[in-house]
Design a protein around this motif. Structure first.
Motif, PDB file in Angstrom:
ATOM      1  N   TRP A  88     -41.283 -16.771   7.035  1.00  0.00           N
ATOM      2  CA  TRP A  88     -40.056 -17.560   6.865  1.00  0.00           C
ATOM      3  C   TRP A  88     -38.817 -16.763   7.261  1.00  0.00           C
ATOM      4  O   TRP A  88     -37.822 -17.329   7.703  1.00  0.00           O
ATOM      5  CB  TRP A  88     -39.979 -17.982   5.399  1.00  0.00           C
ATOM      6  N   GLU A  89     -38.906 -15.427   7.122  1.00  0.00           N
ATOM      7  CA  GLU A  89     -37.741 -14.565   7.351  1.00  0.00           C
ATOM      8  C   GLU A  89     -38.154 -13.378   8.219  1.00  0.00           C
ATOM      9  O   GLU A  89     -39.210 -12.775   8.017  1.00  0.00           O
ATOM     10  CB  GLU A  89     -37.204 -14.053   6.010  1.00  0.00           C
ATOM     11  N   HIS A 117     -40.850 -22.115  12.221  1.00  0.00           N
ATOM     12  CA  HIS A 117     -40.960 -21.737  10.818  1.00  0.00           C
ATOM     13  C   HIS A 117     -40.089 -20.535  10.445  1.00  0.00           C
ATOM     14  O   HIS A 117     -40.012 -20.187   9.267  1.00  0.00           O
ATOM     15  CB  HIS A 117     -42.416 -21.471  10.426  1.00  0.00           C
ATOM     16  N   GLU A 130     -36.768 -19.357   9.493  1.00  0.00           N
ATOM     17  CA  GLU A 130     -35.547 -20.012   9.035  1.00  0.00           C
ATOM     18  C   GLU A 130     -34.424 -19.038   8.700  1.00  0.00           C
ATOM     19  O   GLU A 130     -33.265 -19.447   8.588  1.00  0.00           O
ATOM     20  CB  GLU A 130     -35.850 -20.883   7.818  1.00  0.00           C
ATOM     21  N   VAL A 131     -34.746 -17.758   8.534  1.00  0.00           N
ATOM     22  CA  VAL A 131     -33.730 -16.757   8.183  1.00  0.00           C
ATOM     23  C   VAL A 131     -33.966 -15.510   9.019  1.00  0.00           C
ATOM     24  O   VAL A 131     -35.119 -15.072   9.182  1.00  0.00           O
ATOM     25  CB  VAL A 131     -33.787 -16.400   6.677  1.00  0.00           C
ATOM     26  N   ARG A 147     -29.442 -21.111  14.881  1.00  0.00           N
ATOM     27  CA  ARG A 147     -30.088 -21.945  13.862  1.00  0.00           C
ATOM     28  C   ARG A 147     -30.720 -21.169  12.730  1.00  0.00           C
ATOM     29  O   ARG A 147     -30.443 -21.494  11.571  1.00  0.00           O
ATOM     30  CB  ARG A 147     -31.147 -22.853  14.504  1.00  0.00           C
ATOM     31  N   PRO A 148     -31.581 -20.188  12.936  1.00  0.00           N
ATOM     32  CA  PRO A 148     -32.014 -19.466  11.742  1.00  0.00           C
ATOM     33  C   PRO A 148     -30.784 -18.836  11.093  1.00  0.00           C
ATOM     34  O   PRO A 148     -29.965 -18.216  11.778  1.00  0.00           O
ATOM     35  CB  PRO A 148     -32.958 -18.387  12.295  1.00  0.00           C
TER      36      PRO A 148
END
Length: 358
Positions: free
Chosen positions: A152-153, A181, A183-184, A210-211
């Motif tokens: 996720w990161e 997937h 996102e950060v 976007r992330p």
């Protein structure tokens, strides 16, 4: 009548990268040069002009900025418990340039280069070796991230990822943005403080993707937060980039409640949220920087009543061998004298009873 302009001391022209450079700047006494050359043979030297200018007392080995960046003969003492890879990056490397220790996040070692080489660095064995991650390794790392949906990161570190040009950073971020997937993206960097001129509008614009991009600033003493560093932090904050900080607890630099209070207040004034206070890792030749955990707990307990909660980081230990971080701050809760009963210590040291619902 217009006020007189405040005189500005010009910064040195370039970074210092050798014992000879340090000696010319008055930071390496002649009697220490032979020992410092031995240190330099194993552990790289680099001190930016900004941090050279932040040294309040050149030639004083106890200056909190100089102590972080100017080598010492104490680095020649290697203790038996010290490790070449103290946090176990290599134990969790599925492909070169990537560390996957926790299920939902990875560390992407975008470069081994830094603007400064800290004397206590836990990656001091490898920083400065190879520059940016080779394209073949970068492609393999991104492929691993893309086929691992639990990630996720992505944490960009190194080295220091912000030594890369805005063009290269934009390219890496675009490739990460193409992975749904992820996102950060988190940057771990010293650049806004030690080389603030690199925080240009072009670099800040590259972070607008976007992330969600978060930037974690590594800084250890309020003396590092020069006017130029504060201006760089303001550029990031005005662009809406969330700013956090990480600090290493270092003997002779910030191992007192007052030093850390000054630092954490200065960070929050600059819209940086203190995130982690790291216990100094077991890197080779760094024993003179380490406190005991008990000392760190006492300092954190002293800060509890002195600082707002938004100023207080989590005190953590990175367990040697790659087993991850754990909070090691002071304890405020103990079992009471009956089931469901607790003894709670407040910030003034007074103890109180608390009972769970029956």
């Amino acid at each position: 009548m217009a006020p007189k302009p405040v005189p500005v001391t010009p910064l040195p022209a370039r970074a210092l990268a050798s014992v000879e450079d340090l000696a010319a700047a008055g930071l390496a006494p002649a009697e220490d040069r032979a020992a410092l050359e031995q240190v330099a043979a194993d552990f790289r030297i680099r001190l930016t002009a900004e941090m050279q200018g932040a040294i309040a007392a050149p030639g004083d080995p106890d200056d909190p900025v100089a102590r972080q960046f100017v080598p010492s003969a104490a680095e020649l003492t290697i203790r038996p418990e010290e490790l070449a890879d103290p946090i176990g990056d290599g134990a969790h490397a599925p492909v070169p340039g990537l560390t996957h220790r926790y299920p939902d996040r990875v560390i992407l070692h975008a470069t081994h280069t830094c603007e400064v080489y800290c004397r206590f660095c836990f990656r001091r064995e490898v920083v400065g070796e190879d520059g940016a991650l080779p394209e073949a390794d970068m492609a393999a790392a991104l492929d691993y991230i893309a086929r691992t949906p639990a990630i996720w990161e992505v944490i960009l570190t190194g080295g220091d990822p912000m030594v890369l040009s805005p063009r290269r950073l934009r390219a890496v971020l675009a490739r990460l943005a193409a992975i749904p997937h992820v996102e950060v993206v988190r940057f771990h960097t010293r650049v806004p403080v030690v080389a603030p001129a690199k925080i240009t509008d072009t670099l800040v614009e590259a972070l607008d993707i976007r992330p969600a991009v978060h930037v974690v600033i590594h800084t250890n003493h309020a003396q590092e937060l020069t006017p130029a560093a504060c201006a760089a932090l303001a550029r990031l904050a005005r662009a809406g980039v969330p700013l956090l900080s990480q600090t290493v607890l270092l003997r002779g630099v910030n191992d007192s409640p007052q030093a850390l209070e000054d630092l954490f207040r200065a960070l929050v004034r600059n819209r940086v949220r203190p995130y982690y206070l790291h216990h100094c890792d077991l890197a080779r030749g760094t024993g003179h920087f380490r406190t005991t955990i008990a000392e760190g707990q006492r300092i954190m307990a002293a800060l509890r009543g002195r600082l707002s909660g938004i100023c207080l980081p989590t005190y953590v230990l990175d367990i040697p061998g790659g087993h991850g971080k754990v909070p090691v701050g002071p304890g405020y809760l103990e079992p009471g004298d009956s089931p469901g009963s607790h003894r709670v210590t407040d910030w003034q040291g007074n103890r109180h009873r608390y009972d769970d619902p029956s």
